[in-house]
Motif scaffolding. Structure first.
Motif, PDB file in Angstrom:
ATOM      1  N   SER A 328      -0.893  -4.171  -0.920  1.00 60.37           N
ATOM      2  CA  SER A 328       0.423  -4.157  -1.565  1.00 60.37           C
ATOM      3  C   SER A 328       1.215  -2.901  -1.187  1.00 60.37           C
ATOM      4  O   SER A 328       2.424  -2.843  -1.395  1.00 60.37           O
ATOM      5  N   LYS A 329       0.525  -1.906  -0.616  1.00 64.96           N
ATOM      6  CA  LYS A 329       1.172  -0.638  -0.259  1.00 64.96           C
ATOM      7  C   LYS A 329       1.633  -0.585   1.191  1.00 64.96           C
ATOM      8  O   LYS A 329       2.401   0.302   1.560  1.00 64.96           O
ATOM      9  N   GLY A 330       1.148  -1.506   2.031  1.00 67.61           N
ATOM     10  CA  GLY A 330       1.580  -1.457   3.417  1.00 67.61           C
ATOM     11  C   GLY A 330       0.644  -2.167   4.370  1.00 67.61           C
ATOM     12  O   GLY A 330      -0.363  -2.762   3.968  1.00 67.61           O
ATOM     13  N   PHE A 331       0.992  -2.091   5.667  1.00 65.52           N
ATOM     14  CA  PHE A 331       0.236  -2.715   6.745  1.00 65.52           C
ATOM     15  C   PHE A 331      -0.404  -1.586   7.557  1.00 65.52           C
ATOM     16  O   PHE A 331       0.288  -0.791   8.177  1.00 65.52           O
ATOM     17  N   TYR A 332      -1.732  -1.525   7.536  1.00 65.57           N
ATOM     18  CA  TYR A 332      -2.457  -0.432   8.171  1.00 65.57           C
ATOM     19  C   TYR A 332      -3.093  -0.894   9.487  1.00 65.57           C
ATOM     20  O   TYR A 332      -3.615  -2.004   9.583  1.00 65.57           O
ATOM     21  N   PHE A 333      -3.062  -0.003  10.471  1.00 64.27           N
ATOM     22  CA  PHE A 333      -3.543  -0.289  11.821  1.00 64.27           C
ATOM     23  C   PHE A 333      -4.442   0.861  12.270  1.00 64.27           C
ATOM     24  O   PHE A 333      -4.074   2.031  12.108  1.00 64.27           O
ATOM     25  N   ALA A 334      -5.615   0.548  12.810  1.00 64.99           N
ATOM     26  CA  ALA A 334      -6.521   1.587  13.303  1.00 64.99           C
ATOM     27  C   ALA A 334      -7.056   1.190  14.667  1.00 64.99           C
ATOM     28  O   ALA A 334      -7.592   0.085  14.837  1.00 64.99           O
TER      29      ALA A 334
END
Length: 419
Positions: A328-334
């Motif tokens: 719900s806080k964002g789209f994370y990429f690693a």
């Protein structure tokens, strides 16, 4: 005489209406069902045809009409069809939260039926806090040996084909089909080995409603769809393991698990630094994280999908891999090095190791503090993350290269300065 005539007229009217409804049900196709007006849906609901858990009438079953599912009001595809195993029943999704509740209820039912082979309570755990404020959680699956024996006893023919494409597997694990505003369809399954509460699989269908078998590679359109699915399942985190980044089945799929917004990931508590800014989108770096972790934001899902797809292309150009997480806080990429780690008893680490610092172990010895004191375990963790992920210091160079592929963006120079 007038009273009898009025009663006769009312009786004939009700009979005609019921006959009309029967004719509609007997001749309707799923595509036609999706066009039904609200008054007809409300009428069916009045006759208990759409109450949660109610069985479909026998004539509906004989006509081959699978159960109808009421989707949230904000979706264009208001009504879709679905079958849960061999049972026919109607699930009411009128309230936005009830779609999530229906998934949880169906997951529990399949667990009772033995479809879910392991759940969160089947794990022994050990937690470890480091001086820099990070909390690691190690988990050992107590049923792993039993599950390996079950796998060894399976028919060899089933092992040679894609597990997800196997119709028996699909019938056991499938919960329902979700139709998006674009008309594209995704199936929601239970994950038979659930490391997290109510862990699910999310698989796309083709235009004919068949499972779409493709490589484990995300494109822009997938991001758009997943963001809409996240809107419909706000209490589910959705993640993706690419090949060489924790994926074990080479059939395109996302995964999700239930985490109410009231429970905050420690990743979400860390501050971020903006590395790339455009009018309606930006990329930030999560500060003080053990591996490179970038947070993507855009005002619209189309732009977000474009940026993510470009980041994936650049990652693949480096012969690396990646993990994704949608909260719900964002789209994370690693980014991932694409190399397996020899540390902590497992070569492949997946999204939850990267984004939630949860390590799934297959060696019970790591839980023994006498064998592995905290100091030794901290060193193992540091070596593992150094092996599988990029350094946060690499982010600026990566985003600088990414900015060159995004027209109109403001990008960093080699010194890491915004310009």
């Amino acid at each position: 005489a007038a009273g009898r005539a009025l009663k006769l007229i009312l009786t004939m009217s009700v009979t005609a209406l019921l006959l009309a409804i029967c004719c509609i049900l007997l001749t309707s196709t799923p595509a036609l069902i999706a066009t039904w007006p609200d008054w007809l849906i409300n009428l069916l609901r009045l006759f208990n045809f759409t109450s949660g858990g109610a069985e479909a009438p026998s004539f509906v079953y004989l006509a081959g009409l699978v159960p109808a599912v009421i989707s949230p009001p904000n979706n264009a595809a208001r009504l879709e069809t679905t079958r849960d195993g061999d049972s026919d029943h109607l699930i009411n999704f009128e309230r936005p939260e009830s779609e999530q509740e229906a998934i949880i209820e169906a997951w529990e039912e399949k667990r009772k039926d033995g479809v879910v082979e392991a759940a969160a309570e089947d794990f022994q755990t050990r937690s470890l806090s480091t001086e820099d404020g990070l909390n690691y959680h190690l988990r050992y699956n107590t049923r792993k040996a039993e599950m390996l024996e079950q796998a060894a006893s399976e028919d060899e023919a089933l092992k040679k084909e894609c597990a997800f494409c196997n119709p028996e597997v699909r019938a056991r694990q499938r919960i329902y089909t979700m139709t998006l505003r674009s008309g594209r369809k995704w199936e929601i399954w239970v994950n038979k080995v659930s490391y997290e509460p109510y862990q699910i699989l999310i698989l796309p269908l083709d235009r004919e409603g068949r499972l779409l078998h493709r490589s484990q590679e995300v494109i822009a359109e997938d991001v758009e769809d997943i963001m809409e699915i996240k809107e419909r399942l706000p209490d589910f985190d959705i993640f993706f393991n690419a090949d060489k980044a924790g994926n074990t089945i080479r059939h395109f799929h996302w995964q999700g698990y239930h985490r109410p917004n009231s429970k905050i990931l420690q990743l979400e508590q860390h501050s971020t630094q903006v590395l790339l800014q455009q009018e309606n989108a930006q990329i930030s770096q999560v500060n003080s994280w053990p591996v490179e972790c970038l947070k993507f934001y855009a005002d619209d899902n189309k732009t977000l999908g474009l940026w993510i797809s470009k980041a994936i292309s650049l990652t693949r150009g480096e012969n690396a891999s990646y993990n994704l997480l949608v909260t719900s806080k964002g789209f994370y990429f690693a980014r991932r090095t694409g190399e397996g780690s020899i540390h902590l008893g497992q070569k492949m680490a997946a999204a939850l190791e990267i984004f939630d610092l949860k390590r799934n172990l297959f060696n019970k010895g790591y839980l023994d503090k006498d064998v592995y004191p905290d100091a030794v375990l901290k060193e193992e963790l540091q070596l593992m993350y150094k092996d599988i992920g990029y350094s946060p210091q690499d982010s600026k160079v990566f985003v600088n290269c990414l900015a060159a592929n995004i027209q109109g963006g403001i990008w960093l120079d080699r010194a890491g300065v915004l310009r």
